[in-house]
Design a protein around this motif. Sequence first.
Motif, PDB file in Angstrom:
ATOM      1  N   TYR A  91       0.814  -1.219   0.000  1.00 20.50           N
ATOM      2  CA  TYR A  91       0.000   0.000   0.000  1.00 20.50           C
ATOM      3  C   TYR A  91       0.846   1.267   0.000  1.00 20.50           C
ATOM      4  O   TYR A  91       0.443   2.289  -0.563  1.00 20.50           O
ATOM      5  N   ASN A 158      -4.848  -2.137   6.813  1.00 22.32           N
ATOM      6  CA  ASN A 158      -4.755  -0.899   6.050  1.00 22.32           C
ATOM      7  C   ASN A 158      -4.052   0.182   6.858  1.00 22.32           C
ATOM      8  O   ASN A 158      -3.957   0.098   8.081  1.00 22.32           O
ATOM      9  N   ARG A 187      -3.234   4.602  -0.085  1.00 25.17           N
ATOM     10  CA  ARG A 187      -2.804   3.899  -1.298  1.00 25.17           C
ATOM     11  C   ARG A 187      -1.802   4.775  -2.033  1.00 25.17           C
ATOM     12  O   ARG A 187      -2.150   5.848  -2.542  1.00 25.17           O
ATOM     13  N   LYS A 191       0.289   1.116  -5.557  1.00 21.93           N
ATOM     14  CA  LYS A 191      -0.965   0.404  -5.280  1.00 21.93           C
ATOM     15  C   LYS A 191      -2.078   0.884  -6.210  1.00 21.93           C
ATOM     16  O   LYS A 191      -2.856   0.064  -6.728  1.00 21.93           O
TER      17      LYS A 191
END
Length: 281
Positions: A91, A158, A187, A191
């Motif tokens: 990410y 995340n 992101r 990504k």
Amino acid sequence: MNRRHFLAIAASACAAGLLHHGPALAGALTQFAPQQGLIESPVRDYVSRMQNFDAPDPADIILSPERFSTLKKATARLARTERVVGHGNFYILSFDEALRLADSYPSIGTFSKAEKDLLDEIFHTDASVYGFYGTKPVTRLTERIPQREVIKVPGMGNWLFKGKPEETWQAIQQIFGERVILTSGVRGVVKQFMLFLNKAVVSEGNLSLASRSLAPPGYSFHAVSDFDVGQHGFGEANFTARFTETDIFKQLEERGYITLRYPQDNLLGVRFEPWHIKVLS
């Protein structure tokens, strides 16, 4: 941009033949191949595209077979890179780091010149060429996301930017507890490339169609602030208009936490995203 202003611009651009193939495409017309077909009404065409965002349109920009082959190779290489570094680390991986990893790991393999040239071209092409009219918060292909500026959310896999994004998520989580999930946070460019290229591969090299569902690399606000939320147990429906039927969405909207980046009937050339939380303007 209000609707009347957009329609005026669209009409004038169409009359000049520039709405899809204007100056932003300078020098790239030999690389991207638009389908044949003349748009008679820019208004009707725009509405039709957005109502059928996952269907091809005669004015879409589509890669030539040779370039599509290169795109598939680059996409597969990015997928191998993700397997090496891990889903979470991918990410926030920078473009330069991805290139170095590819050079260092035979299991990834070095990006060819054609692959790097295509990625560079896609990043630097004005996305309005594809029909995407959003702003571009990341203008450098080599932009890095310093790890000191982000925090990994426990149990979610995340990242979020520290400051207002993290505070907004914490406030939402305090309301809903385990019922709310963070479906996507930070992101980076790599990504976003992976997501956009995957869609372009499924779409047989149709970059316009891909841009109606996913912001092209550099244009995603996930790279600077925004994040996506969902309702636990709702699965893939969290990424459809059905999310508006959930208790999570309804309560967030009532409490004023929902400030959508891509609302219903937006004029940015992007499908409705009720799950996408706009943090910074």
